[in-house]
Every structure is written in C-alpha cells, then in structure tokens.
Write an enzyme that holds these catalytic residues in place. Structure first.
Site, PDB file in Angstrom:
ATOM      1  N   TYR A   1      -1.367  -0.867  10.495  1.00 37.52           N
ATOM      2  CA  TYR A   1      -1.233  -1.214   8.993  1.00 37.52           C
ATOM      3  C   TYR A   1      -0.129  -0.650   8.338  1.00 37.52           C
ATOM      4  O   TYR A   1       0.319  -1.434   7.253  1.00 37.52           O
ATOM      5  CB  TYR A   1      -2.617  -0.395   8.511  1.00 37.52           C
ATOM      6  CG  TYR A   1      -2.970  -0.501   6.915  1.00 37.52           C
ATOM      7  CD1 TYR A   1      -3.279  -2.046   6.489  1.00 37.52           C
ATOM      8  CD2 TYR A   1      -3.035   0.430   6.248  1.00 37.52           C
ATOM      9  CE1 TYR A   1      -3.584  -2.066   5.230  1.00 37.52           C
ATOM     10  CE2 TYR A   1      -3.482   0.361   4.772  1.00 37.52           C
ATOM     11  CZ  TYR A   1      -3.978  -0.950   4.297  1.00 37.52           C
ATOM     12  OH  TYR A   1      -3.874  -1.252   2.940  1.00 37.52           O
ATOM     13  N   ALA A   2       0.411   0.775   8.531  1.00 38.52           N
ATOM     14  CA  ALA A   2       1.429   1.148   7.994  1.00 38.52           C
ATOM     15  C   ALA A   2       2.783   0.343   8.138  1.00 38.52           C
ATOM     16  O   ALA A   2       3.456   0.101   7.201  1.00 38.52           O
ATOM     17  CB  ALA A   2       1.588   2.463   8.306  1.00 38.52           C
ATOM     18  N   ALA A   3       2.690  -0.172   9.347  1.00 38.66           N
ATOM     19  CA  ALA A   3       3.951  -0.831   9.723  1.00 38.66           C
ATOM     20  C   ALA A   3       4.022  -2.181   8.955  1.00 38.66           C
ATOM     21  O   ALA A   3       4.997  -2.608   8.492  1.00 38.66           O
ATOM     22  CB  ALA A   3       4.086  -1.110  11.301  1.00 38.66           C
TER      23      ALA A   3
ATOM     24  N   LYS B   1       2.371  -3.095   6.125  1.00 40.64           N
ATOM     25  CA  LYS B   1       2.707  -2.871   4.467  1.00 40.64           C
ATOM     26  C   LYS B   1       4.026  -2.523   4.379  1.00 40.64           C
ATOM     27  O   LYS B   1       4.480  -2.767   3.062  1.00 40.64           O
ATOM     28  CB  LYS B   1       1.473  -1.933   4.280  1.00 40.64           C
ATOM     29  CG  LYS B   1      -0.043  -2.273   4.067  1.00 40.64           C
ATOM     30  CD  LYS B   1      -0.175  -3.393   3.270  1.00 40.64           C
ATOM     31  CE  LYS B   1      -1.665  -3.830   3.021  1.00 40.64           C
ATOM     32  NZ  LYS B   1      -1.712  -4.954   2.265  1.00 40.64           N
TER      33      LYS B   1
ATOM     34  N   ILE C   1      -7.966   3.210  -4.070  1.00 41.69           N
ATOM     35  CA  ILE C   1      -8.597   2.453  -5.288  1.00 41.69           C
ATOM     36  C   ILE C   1     -10.238   2.013  -4.689  1.00 41.69           C
ATOM     37  O   ILE C   1     -10.378   1.863  -3.291  1.00 41.69           O
ATOM     38  CB  ILE C   1      -7.860   1.182  -5.037  1.00 41.69           C
ATOM     39  CG1 ILE C   1      -6.341   1.134  -5.652  1.00 41.69           C
ATOM     40  CG2 ILE C   1      -8.578   0.462  -6.306  1.00 41.69           C
ATOM     41  CD1 ILE C   1      -5.946   2.018  -7.044  1.00 41.69           C
TER      42      ILE C   1
ATOM     43  N   SER D   1       0.845  -1.339  -0.165  1.00 42.75           N
ATOM     44  CA  SER D   1      -0.030   0.101   0.176  1.00 42.75           C
ATOM     45  C   SER D   1       0.948   1.240   0.029  1.00 42.75           C
ATOM     46  O   SER D   1       2.023   1.355   0.553  1.00 42.75           O
ATOM     47  CB  SER D   1      -1.060   0.028   1.329  1.00 42.75           C
ATOM     48  OG  SER D   1      -1.586   1.154   1.431  1.00 42.75           O
TER      49      SER D   1
HETATM   50  N1  NAD Z   1      -8.643  -0.177  -1.609  1.00 43.67           N
HETATM   51  C1  NAD Z   1      -7.554   0.643  -1.678  1.00 43.67           C
HETATM   52  O1  NAD Z   1      -7.770   1.791  -1.722  1.00 43.67           O
HETATM   53  C2  NAD Z   1      -6.086   0.038  -1.331  1.00 43.67           C
HETATM   54  C3  NAD Z   1      -4.970   0.694  -0.971  1.00 43.67           C
HETATM   55  C4  NAD Z   1      -3.763   0.137  -0.528  1.00 43.67           C
HETATM   56  C5  NAD Z   1      -3.757  -1.156  -0.503  1.00 43.67           C
HETATM   57  N2  NAD Z   1      -4.921  -1.861  -0.588  1.00 43.67           N
HETATM   58  C6  NAD Z   1      -4.809  -3.452  -0.259  1.00 43.67           C
HETATM   59  O2  NAD Z   1      -5.149  -4.259  -1.347  1.00 43.67           O
HETATM   60  C7  NAD Z   1      -5.693  -5.506  -0.799  1.00 43.67           C
HETATM   61  C8  NAD Z   1      -7.307  -5.575  -1.206  1.00 43.67           C
HETATM   62  O3  NAD Z   1      -8.019  -4.873  -0.527  1.00 43.67           O
HETATM   63  P1  NAD Z   1      -9.410  -4.285  -1.026  1.00 43.67           P
HETATM   64  O4  NAD Z   1      -9.376  -2.876  -1.341  1.00 43.67           O
HETATM   65  O5  NAD Z   1      -9.846  -4.972  -2.359  1.00 43.67           O
HETATM   66  O6  NAD Z   1     -10.507  -4.342   0.384  1.00 43.67           O
HETATM   67  P2  NAD Z   1     -11.489  -5.705   0.157  1.00 43.67           P
HETATM   68  O7  NAD Z   1     -11.882  -5.556   1.616  1.00 43.67           O
HETATM   69  O8  NAD Z   1     -12.433  -5.419  -0.630  1.00 43.67           O
HETATM   70  O9  NAD Z   1     -10.606  -7.029   0.113  1.00 43.67           O
HETATM   71  C9  NAD Z   1     -10.065  -7.786   1.011  1.00 43.67           C
HETATM   72  C10 NAD Z   1     -10.474  -9.327   1.071  1.00 43.67           C
HETATM   73  O10 NAD Z   1      -9.452  -9.758   1.923  1.00 43.67           O
HETATM   74  C11 NAD Z   1     -10.363 -10.884   2.963  1.00 43.67           C
HETATM   75  N3  NAD Z   1      -9.722 -11.146   4.069  1.00 43.67           N
HETATM   76  C12 NAD Z   1      -9.789 -10.222   5.212  1.00 43.67           C
HETATM   77  N4  NAD Z   1      -9.237 -10.868   6.020  1.00 43.67           N
HETATM   78  C13 NAD Z   1      -8.928 -12.233   5.682  1.00 43.67           C
HETATM   79  C14 NAD Z   1      -8.278 -13.263   6.315  1.00 43.67           C
HETATM   80  N5  NAD Z   1      -7.798 -13.329   7.458  1.00 43.67           N
HETATM   81  N6  NAD Z   1      -8.087 -14.335   5.538  1.00 43.67           N
HETATM   82  C15 NAD Z   1      -8.484 -14.462   4.149  1.00 43.67           C
HETATM   83  N7  NAD Z   1      -9.162 -13.328   3.445  1.00 43.67           N
HETATM   84  C16 NAD Z   1      -9.286 -12.342   4.277  1.00 43.67           C
HETATM   85  C17 NAD Z   1     -11.609 -10.210   2.662  1.00 43.67           C
HETATM   86  O11 NAD Z   1     -12.677 -11.019   3.170  1.00 43.67           O
HETATM   87  C18 NAD Z   1     -11.697  -9.290   1.604  1.00 43.67           C
HETATM   88  O12 NAD Z   1     -12.466 -10.197   0.694  1.00 43.67           O
HETATM   89  C19 NAD Z   1      -5.434  -5.137   0.519  1.00 43.67           C
HETATM   90  O13 NAD Z   1      -4.224  -6.088   0.906  1.00 43.67           O
HETATM   91  C20 NAD Z   1      -5.441  -3.840   0.978  1.00 43.67           C
HETATM   92  O14 NAD Z   1      -4.569  -3.638   2.093  1.00 43.67           O
HETATM   93  C21 NAD Z   1      -6.320  -1.654  -0.898  1.00 43.67           C
END
Ligand code: NAD
Length: 240
Positions: free
Chosen positions: A142-144, A146, A175, A128
């Site tokens: 979260y920051a740590a 990532k 996103i 992230s």
């Molecule tokens: N959306 C953003 O703006 C953004 C920005 C930076 C990074 N990210 C990263 O992108 C990735 C996807 O996030 P997203 O935005 O699609 O969010 P999201 O919440 O739609 O998807 C995350 C998925 O991870 C699953 N999950 C959570 N805990 C779990 C576990 N213990 N075991 C298995 N699955 C688990 C959830 O059920 C969910 O379907 C994440 O790693 C998030 O940190 C997202």
C-alpha cells in the site's frame, strides 16, 4: 469544476469517493460514479484492475456525454491482510498494487484518450500519507503503491501539460471511512491519543475535508497548477 463539466469518480461507493461525487455535483458537474460494488452511488459497476472493463466504461461515458473533462481516481485501500514483509505472499502484494497503482494507470489512460479528443481536462489522484511517509496499517504494498501514485502524477503531468491536461494529487491523512472505523477499533486508547497528538488540527478528518481540495484542483482556480501533491491531513505531514 465548472458548470456542465463531465466528471468521472472511481471508488464512488466509498466514503471519500461519495463525498467527492456530492461536491462535484453541487458545483454543477455531471458525475459518473464508478465502483466495483453496486450501490446507490455507482452509475457503472467496474473493477479498476480490469483494463478492458475500464476502457469499455470510459467509452460508454464518452459516447453518452460526448466528452470527459475530469477524473478523480479514488478507488483504493490497503486490503485486509497484515503480515511482516517476510510473510507477504505474491498474491497479497499484487492485489494491493493492482488496485492502488494499476487501477490509477488504467483509468487515467482511458480518460486521457477522451480528454485529448475534448482538447483538455483535469485529473486528481488520491494517494495517502502512506505514500509520503509510511502506512499506519503496516501494509508494504500500500505504501509503495501510494508513493507510486505520486510519482505517476508528476510524470504524466509533465507529459500531458502541452495537451492541456492537468494532473494533481491529494494525500489524505486518517479520514472517517469504513476501513478507518475498523482500524480505529483495533487501536488502543493510547495509540488513538498518539495519533491525534500528531495531527496539528487535533481530529480525524471527514470525507468532505477531502472533497474541497479535490474540487479546487479540478477547478479553473487551479488552472496554473499541475504535478502537485497536497497533504490533506490536518497538519500531520508538513513537507512544504
Ligand atoms: N480513509 C482514510 O483514512 C484514507 C487515508 C488515506 C488515503 N485514503 C484513500 O482514499 C481512497 C478512498 O478510500 P475510503 O477511505 O473512502 O475507503 P472506502 O473503502 O470507503 O472506499 C474505497 C472504494 O473503492 C472501491 N473499490 C475497491 N476496489 C475496487 C476495484 N477493484 N475497482 C473499483 N472500485 C474498487 C470500494 O468498493 C470502495 O467503495 C482510497 O484510495 C484510499 O486508499 C483513505
């Protein structure tokens, strides 16, 4: 991603994970979609924080497919708790690091065992912007975690290169996804404008914007690329 490759995607029921699954399937891969949540997209329900369950899931996939060629670690998120550091409980801290860092370790370890047997592979971790600068959510763990994913990417890329396994990382900016919509609702109009001003391309990203760079890292076009982190954030963080 090449035709016929076997790919595993975690967090596959989420917005970004689902977009990655669609893209890899369109590129010809056999995609195994892992998530804690049940859902259309999830072929195996597994909690990535549970290393025994992760090992069992990867063993099942390898048994069925005979090989695992690719892994995308997309399960993650900041969780709901928002506190100043002096109020953060051990439980909150560990829940966020268990998901965002331990989960990546568990899945990577399980996939690498299969990839070594297959003679190589490719892994992409989803970090992230929070891991490169700071988190807009304010969630310290979260920051740590990532940032830890970026360090883990480099370290295992160095270790696994000789085994023909490449490891790279995508660091998304904001996103459109379920957690983002909640965050966006919490923001004032001025905060939204400030955010968009900080993005060179002037918009919030779409899940498909992440899927393309992930597919590139997994593909043979990236065969000489490992240990790298790329920001996919419309030009919010420019680290060179
Ligand atoms: N959306 C953003 O703006 C953004 C920005 C930076 C990074 N990210 C990263 O992108 C990735 C996807 O996030 P997203 O935005 O699609 O969010 P999201 O919440 O739609 O998807 C995350 C998925 O991870 C699953 N999950 C959570 N805990 C779990 C576990 N213990 N075991 C298995 N699955 C688990 C959830 O059920 C969910 O379907 C994440 O790693 C998030 O940190 C997202």
């Amino acid at each position: 991603m090449e035709l016929g490759d076997v790919a595993v995607v975690t967090g596959a029921a989420g917005d970004i994970g689902a977009a990655i699954c669609r893209r890899l399937a369109a590129d010809g891969a056999t995609v195994w979609a892992l998530d804690r949540r049940a859902g259309q997209a999830a072929s195996i329900q597994v909690d990535v924080t549970d290393s025994g369950a992760v090992d069992a899931a990867f063993a099942r996939i390898e048994e069925r497919e005979g090989r695992i060629d690719a892994l995308v670690n997309a399960a993650g998120g900041p969780g709901g708790a928002r506190h100043g550091l002096d109020e953060v409980s051990d439980q909150d801290w560990h829940a966020v690091t268990a998901l965002n860092l331990d989960g990546v370790f568990h899945c990577t370890r399980a996939a690498v065992r299969a990839m070594k047997r297959a003679g190589g592979g490719s892994i992409v971790n989803i970090s992230s912007g929070a891991g490169r600068t700071y988190s807009r959510t304010g969630v310290q763990a979260y920051a740590a975690a990532k940032a830890g994913v970026i360090g883990f990417t480099r370290q295992v890329a160095r270790e696994l290169g000789p085994a023909g396994i490449r490891v790279n990382c995508v660091a998304p900016g904001l996103i459109w996804a379920a957690p983002t919509r909640i965050e966006w609702e919490r923001m004032s109009e001025a905060a939204r404008e400030r955010h968009l001003e900080g993005v060179a391309l002037g918009r919030v990203g779409e899940p498909d914007d992440i899927a393309g760079p992930v597919a590139f890292f997994l593909s043979d076009d990236a065969r000489y690329v490992t240990g790298q982190t790329i920001s996919v954030d419309g030009g919010a963080v420019m680290l060179g």
